[in-house]
Design a protein around this motif. Structure first.
Motif, PDB file in Angstrom:
ATOM      1  N   VAL A   6       0.823  -1.202   0.000  1.00  0.00           N
ATOM      2  CA  VAL A   6       0.000   0.000   0.000  1.00  0.00           C
ATOM      3  C   VAL A   6       0.867   1.266   0.000  1.00  0.00           C
ATOM      4  CG1 VAL A   6      -0.325   0.157   2.502  1.00  0.00           C
ATOM      5  CG2 VAL A   6      -2.076   1.062   0.973  1.00  0.00           C
ATOM      6  N   LEU A   7       1.967   1.261   0.739  1.00  0.00           N
ATOM      7  CA  LEU A   7       2.843   2.432   0.757  1.00  0.00           C
ATOM      8  C   LEU A   7       3.570   2.575  -0.576  1.00  0.00           C
ATOM      9  CD1 LEU A   7       4.104   4.849   2.160  1.00  0.00           C
ATOM     10  CD2 LEU A   7       5.815   3.320   3.114  1.00  0.00           C
ATOM     11  N   LYS A   9       2.774   1.448  -3.612  1.00  0.00           N
ATOM     12  CA  LYS A   9       1.856   1.862  -4.684  1.00  0.00           C
ATOM     13  C   LYS A   9       1.334   3.276  -4.440  1.00  0.00           C
ATOM     14  CE  LYS A   9       0.558  -2.610  -6.460  1.00  0.00           C
ATOM     15  NZ  LYS A   9      -0.524  -3.512  -6.833  1.00  0.00           N
ATOM     16  N   GLY A  10       1.165   3.630  -3.178  1.00  0.00           N
ATOM     17  CA  GLY A  10       0.723   4.988  -2.863  1.00  0.00           C
ATOM     18  C   GLY A  10       1.748   6.033  -3.270  1.00  0.00           C
ATOM     19  N   LEU A  11       3.023   5.758  -2.999  1.00  0.00           N
ATOM     20  CA  LEU A  11       4.083   6.688  -3.397  1.00  0.00           C
ATOM     21  C   LEU A  11       4.151   6.813  -4.915  1.00  0.00           C
ATOM     22  CD1 LEU A  11       6.870   5.653  -0.860  1.00  0.00           C
ATOM     23  CD2 LEU A  11       5.603   7.814  -0.881  1.00  0.00           C
ATOM     24  N   ALA A  13       1.727   6.358  -7.038  1.00  0.00           N
ATOM     25  CA  ALA A  13       0.555   7.125  -7.484  1.00  0.00           C
ATOM     26  C   ALA A  13       0.736   8.620  -7.212  1.00  0.00           C
ATOM     27  CB  ALA A  13      -0.704   6.603  -6.789  1.00  0.00           C
ATOM     28  N   MET A  14       1.303   8.952  -6.065  1.00  0.00           N
ATOM     29  CA  MET A  14       1.511  10.361  -5.735  1.00  0.00           C
ATOM     30  C   MET A  14       2.507  11.003  -6.695  1.00  0.00           C
ATOM     31  SD  MET A  14       1.559  10.126  -1.571  1.00  0.00           S
ATOM     32  CE  MET A  14       1.796  11.884  -1.261  1.00  0.00           C
ATOM     33  N   GLU A  17       1.181  11.879 -10.151  1.00  0.00           N
ATOM     34  CA  GLU A  17       0.361  13.092 -10.258  1.00  0.00           C
ATOM     35  C   GLU A  17       1.151  14.261 -10.828  1.00  0.00           C
ATOM     36  OE1 GLU A  17      -1.520  14.121  -6.557  1.00  0.00           O
ATOM     37  OE2 GLU A  17      -2.301  12.089  -6.266  1.00  0.00           O
ATOM     38  N   ASP A  36      11.257   3.311   3.315  1.00  0.00           N
ATOM     39  CA  ASP A  36      10.284   3.219   4.402  1.00  0.00           C
ATOM     40  C   ASP A  36      11.008   2.846   5.692  1.00  0.00           C
ATOM     41  OD1 ASP A  36       8.174   2.736   6.118  1.00  0.00           O
ATOM     42  OD2 ASP A  36       7.323   1.095   4.939  1.00  0.00           O
ATOM     43  N   SER A  86       2.861  11.699   5.869  1.00  0.00           N
ATOM     44  CA  SER A  86       1.634  12.476   5.701  1.00  0.00           C
ATOM     45  C   SER A  86       1.805  13.633   4.710  1.00  0.00           C
ATOM     46  CB  SER A  86       1.156  13.000   7.051  1.00  0.00           C
ATOM     47  OG  SER A  86       2.112  13.876   7.608  1.00  0.00           O
ATOM     48  N   SER A  89       1.232  15.187  -2.199  1.00  0.00           N
ATOM     49  CA  SER A  89       2.001  14.780  -3.385  1.00  0.00           C
ATOM     50  C   SER A  89       2.921  15.891  -3.876  1.00  0.00           C
ATOM     51  CB  SER A  89       1.069  14.314  -4.506  1.00  0.00           C
ATOM     52  OG  SER A  89       0.312  15.386  -5.014  1.00  0.00           O
TER      53      SER A  89
END
Length: 182
Positions: A6-7, A9-11, A13-14, A17, A36, A86, A89
């Motif tokens: 999740v981290l 893929k989240g990074l 995705a951010m 952007e 991480d 936190s 992006s």
């Protein structure tokens, strides 16, 4: 670099952007690696040491806000800077670009306790309190009188808004002081 999907893929995705401002590649081929800090909790940090041992690339610790002790450990091991998990992006891409260009990053030069106005000596004393040393042990280690140690502790407690040793240790751990060695 994260063991949590999740981290990771989240990074990605951010960063996506902001097209054209970054390219996602394998950590070993990257100019900037986002590490991480949870890796320091899950293993002995050899993965971070391996990344830091490369001749090229900058390692930026992804700091978990509730575990600033892990951020402090990553910085102590040699991470070049950090960014909060936190972060938005636009903040994340700014840190990645700054790292890639060699610009200064938030890092080990951010003194502990600065936001509360702690002196270097108060930080030193609180660090030893957090490590579990008694007032007498602190006095011996720092070549201070016991009354001086007590004065530094009282002053530091007032600045960080705590009344007990337990509260002080909890505050310190939440603000990046190293936890006691296991």
């Amino acid at each position: 670099m994260s063991h949590q999907e999740v981290l990771g893929k989240g990074l990605i995705a951010m960063l996506a952007e902001h097209p054209g401002r970054s390219v996602i590649v394998d950590a070993h081929d990257a100019d900037v690696v986002l590490y991480d800090v949870l890796g320091l909790h899950r293993n002995d940090g050899t993965d971070l040491d391996e990344l830091l041992g490369r001749d090229t690339g900058v390692v930026v610790a992804i700091s978990r806000d509730l575990r600033p002790d892990l951020r402090a450990r990553a910085l102590a091991r040699g991470a070049h800077g950090w960014v909060s998990m936190s972060a938005r992006s636009d903040e994340l891409i700014d840190v990645v670009e700054a790292a890639a260009s060699g610009a200064p990053l938030p890092g080990p030069d951010d003194p502990l306790g600065r936001e509360k106005g702690l002196t270097d000596r108060e930080v030193e004393v609180l660090s030893l309190v957090t490590q579990g040393l008694s007032n007498n042990e602190i006095a011996v280690r720092l070549f201070l009188s016991i009354n001086s140690v007590k004065s530094y502790i009282r002053s530091a407690y007032a600045k960080i808004g705590v009344r007990s040793r337990t509260q002080a240790v909890a505050w310190c751990l939440l603000h990046g002081f190293a936890p006691p060695e296991a």
